[in-house]
Design a protein around this motif. Structure first.
Motif, PDB file in Angstrom:
ATOM      1  N   ILE A  80       0.400 -10.216   7.164  1.00 13.04           N
ATOM      2  CA  ILE A  80       1.127  -8.949   7.246  1.00 13.04           C
ATOM      3  C   ILE A  80       0.658  -8.075   6.089  1.00 13.04           C
ATOM      4  CG2 ILE A  80       3.382  -7.791   7.109  1.00 13.04           C
ATOM      5  CD1 ILE A  80       4.719 -10.276   8.099  1.00 13.04           C
ATOM      6  N   VAL A  81       0.505  -6.777   6.355  1.00 12.34           N
ATOM      7  CA  VAL A  81       0.233  -5.830   5.282  1.00 12.34           C
ATOM      8  C   VAL A  81       1.471  -4.950   5.133  1.00 12.34           C
ATOM      9  CG1 VAL A  81      -1.223  -3.937   4.485  1.00 12.34           C
ATOM     10  CG2 VAL A  81      -2.243  -5.857   5.719  1.00 12.34           C
ATOM     11  N   PHE A  82       1.970  -4.864   3.904  1.00 12.51           N
ATOM     12  CA  PHE A  82       3.166  -4.079   3.616  1.00 12.51           C
ATOM     13  C   PHE A  82       2.765  -2.715   3.070  1.00 12.51           C
ATOM     14  CE2 PHE A  82       4.747  -8.320   3.772  1.00 12.51           C
ATOM     15  CZ  PHE A  82       6.052  -8.217   4.221  1.00 12.51           C
TER      16      PHE A  82
ATOM     17  N   VAL B 240       0.858  -1.179   0.000  1.00  7.28           N
ATOM     18  CA  VAL B 240       0.000   0.000   0.000  1.00  7.28           C
ATOM     19  C   VAL B 240       0.901   1.237   0.000  1.00  7.28           C
ATOM     20  CG1 VAL B 240      -1.708   1.277   1.372  1.00  7.28           C
ATOM     21  CG2 VAL B 240      -1.776  -1.237   1.288  1.00  7.28           C
ATOM     22  N   ILE B 241       0.579   2.219  -0.841  1.00  6.26           N
ATOM     23  CA  ILE B 241       1.330   3.480  -0.828  1.00  6.26           C
ATOM     24  C   ILE B 241       0.929   4.252   0.430  1.00  6.26           C
ATOM     25  CG2 ILE B 241       1.789   5.655  -2.031  1.00  6.26           C
ATOM     26  CD1 ILE B 241       2.798   3.079  -3.468  1.00  6.26           C
ATOM     27  N   VAL B 242       1.925   4.599   1.237  1.00  8.67           N
ATOM     28  CA  VAL B 242       1.702   5.295   2.506  1.00  8.67           C
ATOM     29  C   VAL B 242       2.317   6.685   2.400  1.00  8.67           C
ATOM     30  CG1 VAL B 242       2.107   5.215   4.999  1.00  8.67           C
ATOM     31  CG2 VAL B 242       1.777   3.084   3.731  1.00  8.67           C
TER      32      VAL B 242
ATOM     33  N   PHE C  83      -2.723   3.862   8.549  1.00 12.97           N
ATOM     34  CA  PHE C  83      -2.256   2.595   7.972  1.00 12.97           C
ATOM     35  C   PHE C  83      -1.729   1.649   9.044  1.00 12.97           C
ATOM     36  CE2 PHE C  83       1.280   0.017   6.328  1.00 12.97           C
ATOM     37  CZ  PHE C  83       0.572  -0.794   5.452  1.00 12.97           C
ATOM     38  N   ILE C  84      -0.846   2.114   9.915  1.00  9.29           N
ATOM     39  CA  ILE C  84      -0.235   1.205  10.893  1.00  9.29           C
ATOM     40  C   ILE C  84      -1.223   0.740  11.960  1.00  9.29           C
ATOM     41  CG2 ILE C  84       2.113   2.041  10.507  1.00  9.29           C
ATOM     42  CD1 ILE C  84       1.890   3.457  13.269  1.00  9.29           C
TER      43      ILE C  84
ATOM     44  N   GLY D 206      -0.007  -1.010  15.804  1.00 15.97           N
ATOM     45  CA  GLY D 206       0.391   0.387  15.725  1.00 15.97           C
ATOM     46  C   GLY D 206       1.656   0.741  16.484  1.00 15.97           C
ATOM     47  N   ASN D 207       2.264  -0.237  17.155  1.00 10.87           N
ATOM     48  CA  ASN D 207       3.480   0.007  17.935  1.00 10.87           C
ATOM     49  C   ASN D 207       4.702  -0.552  17.217  1.00 10.87           C
ATOM     50  OD1 ASN D 207       2.153   1.164  20.282  1.00 10.87           O
ATOM     51  ND2 ASN D 207       1.369  -0.896  20.613  1.00 10.87           N
TER      52      ASN D 207
END
Length: 134
Positions: free
Chosen positions: A79-81, A32-34, A42-43, A110-111
């Protein structure tokens, strides 16, 4: 084991497989473009994320990119990259103390839980990520 017990065991197994398949479809199969704006969302959106901090001019980043694409597909549902271009989104990289690229940062709930610097081969990346995969 009776025929009914066997059928029930098969039914439960198939139901679990279908559930895992459905869960995996809700996760992207490619990075995913972040951006600086979307980073926090996202996180926290997925239980386990890996953000690739990279730049267009970075040779090692370009070497790592196809590996990240493969892992995103192979680990879909676990996992999502994400990919964050540090030239276009300097605030997030700066706030996380990214001083060299490529750097991968692993987030659980998120950590920040791990930081991987450099263009590692696929088998070494998998080795580093394995402890986080449930």
């Amino acid at each position: 084991m009776s025929k009914m017990d066997e059928l029930e065991a098969i039914r439960k197994k198939r139901l679990q497989e279908l559930q895992r398949s459905l869960e995996a479809r809700q996760y992207p199969a490619e990075p995913v473009i972040v951006t600086d704006i979307s980073f926090d969302r996202f996180i926290s959106q997925y239980p386990l994320t890996v953000v690739d901090f990279w730049a267009q001019w970075c040779g090692p980043c370009r070497m790592l990119s196809p590996i990240i694409d493969q892992l995103a597909s192979e680990l879909q549902g676990r996992i999502v990259f994400g990919k964050l271009d540090t030239d276009q989104n300097p605030m997030t990289a700066q706030s996380l103390g990214i001083s060299s690229i490529p750097t991968l940062i692993v987030f659980r709930q998120g950590n920040l839980v791990d930081r991987i610097s450099g263009a590692l081969p696929k088998h070494l990346l998998l080795q580093r990520l394995k402890p986080f995969i449930s």
